[in-house]
Design a protein around this motif. Structure first.
Motif, mmCIF file in Angstrom:
data_model
loop_
_atom_site.group_PDB
_atom_site.id
_atom_site.type_symbol
_atom_site.label_atom_id
_atom_site.label_comp_id
_atom_site.label_asym_id
_atom_site.label_seq_id
_atom_site.Cartn_x
_atom_site.Cartn_y
_atom_site.Cartn_z
ATOM 1 N N ARG A 1 -13.470 -39.851 80.198
ATOM 2 C CA ARG A 1 -14.520 -40.833 80.486
ATOM 3 C C ARG A 1 -15.615 -40.787 79.429
ATOM 4 N NH1 ARG A 1 -15.272 -40.734 87.097
ATOM 5 N NH2 ARG A 1 -13.177 -41.538 87.580
ATOM 6 N N ARG A 2 -15.911 -39.604 78.949
ATOM 7 C CA ARG A 2 -16.935 -39.494 77.902
ATOM 8 C C ARG A 2 -16.461 -40.114 76.592
ATOM 9 N NH1 ARG A 2 -19.928 -33.632 78.836
ATOM 10 N NH2 ARG A 2 -19.260 -33.367 80.988
ATOM 11 N N ALA A 3 -15.149 -40.228 76.404
ATOM 12 C CA ALA A 3 -14.612 -40.781 75.158
ATOM 13 C C ALA A 3 -15.057 -42.225 74.936
ATOM 14 C CB ALA A 3 -13.089 -40.705 75.169
ATOM 15 N N ALA A 4 -15.483 -42.901 75.992
ATOM 16 C CA ALA A 4 -15.999 -44.263 75.841
ATOM 17 C C ALA A 4 -17.338 -44.278 75.120
ATOM 18 C CB ALA A 4 -16.142 -44.920 77.210
ATOM 19 N N TYR A 5 -18.040 -43.140 75.111
ATOM 20 C CA TYR A 5 -19.374 -43.063 74.522
ATOM 21 C C TYR A 5 -19.465 -42.094 73.346
ATOM 22 C CZ TYR A 5 -20.089 -44.653 79.340
ATOM 23 O OH TYR A 5 -20.000 -45.313 80.530
ATOM 24 N N ILE A 6 -18.551 -41.127 73.309
ATOM 25 C CA ILE A 6 -18.661 -40.023 72.353
ATOM 26 C C ILE A 6 -17.410 -39.955 71.501
ATOM 27 C CG2 ILE A 6 -18.922 -37.528 72.093
ATOM 28 C CD1 ILE A 6 -20.310 -37.515 74.843
ATOM 29 N N SER A 7 -17.579 -39.877 70.180
ATOM 30 C CA SER A 7 -16.481 -39.645 69.243
ATOM 31 C C SER A 7 -16.648 -38.274 68.609
ATOM 32 C CB SER A 7 -16.450 -40.714 68.149
ATOM 33 O OG SER A 7 -16.084 -41.967 68.659
ATOM 34 N N CYS A 8 -15.527 -37.641 68.280
ATOM 35 C CA CYS A 8 -15.577 -36.298 67.693
ATOM 36 C C CYS A 8 -14.581 -36.192 66.544
ATOM 37 C CB CYS A 8 -15.267 -35.249 68.760
ATOM 38 S SG CYS A 8 -15.380 -33.537 68.159
ATOM 39 N N VAL A 9 -15.015 -35.558 65.456
ATOM 40 C CA VAL A 9 -14.122 -35.203 64.352
ATOM 41 C C VAL A 9 -14.197 -33.694 64.202
ATOM 42 C CG1 VAL A 9 -13.523 -35.503 61.928
ATOM 43 C CG2 VAL A 9 -14.551 -37.408 63.203
ATOM 44 N N ALA A 10 -13.050 -33.031 64.327
ATOM 45 C CA ALA A 10 -13.013 -31.575 64.316
ATOM 46 C C ALA A 10 -12.409 -31.052 63.019
ATOM 47 C CB ALA A 10 -12.216 -31.068 65.521
ATOM 48 N N GLN A 11 -12.318 -29.744 62.922
ATOM 49 C CA GLN A 11 -11.781 -29.083 61.731
ATOM 50 C C GLN A 11 -10.302 -29.399 61.531
ATOM 51 O OE1 GLN A 11 -12.383 -24.854 61.781
ATOM 52 N NE2 GLN A 11 -11.189 -24.486 59.949
ATOM 53 N N ASP A 12 -9.560 -29.492 62.625
ATOM 54 C CA ASP A 12 -8.131 -29.779 62.577
ATOM 55 C C ASP A 12 -7.917 -31.199 62.057
ATOM 56 O OD1 ASP A 12 -5.440 -30.145 62.949
ATOM 57 O OD2 ASP A 12 -5.471 -29.917 65.127
ATOM 58 N N VAL A 13 -7.243 -31.332 60.920
ATOM 59 C CA VAL A 13 -7.072 -32.651 60.296
ATOM 60 C C VAL A 13 -6.220 -33.585 61.140
ATOM 61 C CG1 VAL A 13 -7.389 -31.795 57.955
ATOM 62 C CG2 VAL A 13 -5.091 -31.865 58.921
ATOM 63 N N HIS A 14 -5.450 -33.045 62.100
ATOM 64 C CA HIS A 14 -4.610 -33.901 62.941
ATOM 65 C C HIS A 14 -5.292 -34.285 64.245
ATOM 66 C CE1 HIS A 14 -1.372 -31.787 60.512
ATOM 67 N NE2 HIS A 14 -1.240 -33.060 60.204
ATOM 68 N N SER A 15 -6.462 -33.711 64.502
ATOM 69 C CA SER A 15 -7.151 -34.003 65.755
ATOM 70 C C SER A 15 -7.609 -35.459 65.777
ATOM 71 C CB SER A 15 -8.359 -33.072 65.907
ATOM 72 O OG SER A 15 -9.071 -33.359 67.077
ATOM 73 N N GLY A 16 -7.254 -36.163 66.852
ATOM 74 C CA GLY A 16 -7.702 -37.550 67.002
ATOM 75 C C GLY A 16 -6.833 -38.564 66.293
ATOM 76 N N THR A 17 -5.758 -38.119 65.635
ATOM 77 C CA THR A 17 -4.840 -39.049 64.976
ATOM 78 C C THR A 17 -3.413 -38.752 65.420
ATOM 79 O OG1 THR A 17 -4.536 -37.607 63.037
ATOM 80 C CG2 THR A 17 -6.319 -39.229 62.937
ATOM 81 N N PRO B 1 3.322 -43.401 57.020
ATOM 82 C CA PRO B 1 2.871 -42.403 58.006
ATOM 83 C C PRO B 1 1.785 -41.492 57.441
ATOM 84 C CG PRO B 1 5.267 -42.538 57.982
ATOM 85 C CD PRO B 1 4.775 -43.337 56.801
ATOM 86 N N LEU B 2 0.960 -40.949 58.335
ATOM 87 C CA LEU B 2 -0.142 -40.085 57.920
ATOM 88 C C LEU B 2 0.328 -38.825 57.212
ATOM 89 C CD1 LEU B 2 -2.794 -40.103 60.775
ATOM 90 C CD2 LEU B 2 -2.578 -41.580 58.791
ATOM 91 N N THR B 3 1.585 -38.465 57.405
ATOM 92 C CA THR B 3 2.108 -37.267 56.748
ATOM 93 C C THR B 3 2.046 -37.382 55.227
ATOM 94 O OG1 THR B 3 4.328 -38.197 57.036
ATOM 95 C CG2 THR B 3 3.614 -36.560 58.642
ATOM 96 N N SER B 4 1.913 -38.595 54.706
ATOM 97 C CA SER B 4 1.835 -38.799 53.260
ATOM 98 C C SER B 4 0.419 -38.622 52.721
ATOM 99 C CB SER B 4 2.341 -40.201 52.889
ATOM 100 O OG SER B 4 3.682 -40.378 53.273
ATOM 101 N N LEU B 5 -0.566 -38.463 53.592
ATOM 102 C CA LEU B 5 -1.953 -38.323 53.165
ATOM 103 C C LEU B 5 -2.325 -36.852 52.991
ATOM 104 C CD1 LEU B 5 -3.817 -40.898 55.468
ATOM 105 C CD2 LEU B 5 -2.778 -41.270 53.233
ATOM 106 N N SER B 6 -3.279 -36.618 52.108
ATOM 107 C CA SER B 6 -3.807 -35.265 51.929
ATOM 108 C C SER B 6 -4.728 -34.917 53.091
ATOM 109 C CB SER B 6 -4.589 -35.182 50.621
ATOM 110 O OG SER B 6 -5.775 -35.956 50.693
ATOM 111 N N GLY B 7 -5.115 -33.643 53.173
ATOM 112 C CA GLY B 7 -6.026 -33.215 54.220
ATOM 113 C C GLY B 7 -7.348 -33.948 54.169
ATOM 114 N N GLY B 8 -7.891 -34.137 52.971
ATOM 115 C CA GLY B 8 -9.156 -34.849 52.822
ATOM 116 C C GLY B 8 -9.048 -36.300 53.240
#
Length: 252
Positions: A74-90, A140-147
């Protein structure tokens, strides 16, 4: 405005609290940097705000909406997060375009938008980043670098126009050059979207260079709350003096 009122959190009934009666107010549009040694409560604080954990005591309000007991989804409707894990949220199996479109579809207004409009929106969102991401739009995202993946995660998080953006050491897994490029893009997107942001970092240099406000935690309490003008006169040695008996090379 984000309001934390007397937040306390421990992970076992007989353990020392990670956060101790902490109160914090963030005004709309604030870009606040949060620093502190390992175990000071930085990531725990972000997870409480995001909804991954619940506080033992206190309240969490966002624009006067009480989120204290609201689940993460429910909080995801108001709050976005980007974490250390490059795969988090994608979704790494999906393309760059599909990930951006999927993120946009989380908003009710975009749910029935034509695919062509989604594509144009996605192209506009990534065009300002400058790392040549447009040519990866349909692979696919697998072709992208971590950055590049972290830049995508950041674009997705800000494109949703959240009330609050949480950045949990989102540059720490990258090499120094890419990390600085990502930080520059981070500041640019935050300013463009005027999104209220709370960013955790271990880099004291970045903590002094970016943001409008600097907060330091120690043992679950705020020991420094510096405005933009106040932190302009601070140096890395000044910050380390607050941890004079706390030897932690990760703060350097």
């Amino acid at each position: 405005m984000l309001v934390l009122e007397n937040i306390s959190k421990a992970f076992a009934s007989n353990s020392e609290p990670i956060l101790r009666d902490l109160s914090l107010h963030l005004r709309n549009g604030d870009f606040t940097i949060l620093i502190g040694g390992n175990g000071s409560g930085k990531s725990t604080l972000l997870k409480l705000i995001q909804g991954e954990h619940q506080p033992d005591k206190g309240r969490i309000l966002l624009d006067e909406l009480d989120l204290t007991s609201s689940p993460l989804h429910r909080r995801a409707a108001y709050i976005s997060c980007v974490a250390q894990d490059v795969h988090s949220g994608t979704v790494k199996e999906l393309t760059l375009f599909e990930n951006l479109a999927l993120s946009r579809l989380r908003g009710e207004k975009a749910r029935f938008t034509r695919a062509s409009l989604h594509r144009e929106f996605c192209k506009q969102q990534i065009s300002s980043l400058g790392p040549g991401l447009q040519r990866f739009l349909d692979i696919p995202l697998t072709s992208l670098s971590g950055g590049q993946k972290q830049m995508l995660a950041l674009v997705m998080a800000t494109a949703r126009k959240p009330k609050l953006l949480l950045l949990d050491e989102h540059c720490s897994a990258l090499d120094p050059k890419i990390s600085q490029e990502l930080m520059s893009h981070t500041e640019k997107l935050i300013r463009e979207h005027s999104v209220t942001t709370l960013m955790v970092t271990h880099s004291l240099t970045d903590a002094l260079r970016y943001g409008d406000r600097l907060i330091m935690l120690r043992e679950g309490r705020i020991i420094l709350d510096a405005s933009a003008n106040e932190k302009a006169s601070l140096t890395v040695p000044d910050l380390l003096k607050l941890y004079h008996h706390y030897e932690d090379s990760s703060l350097l």
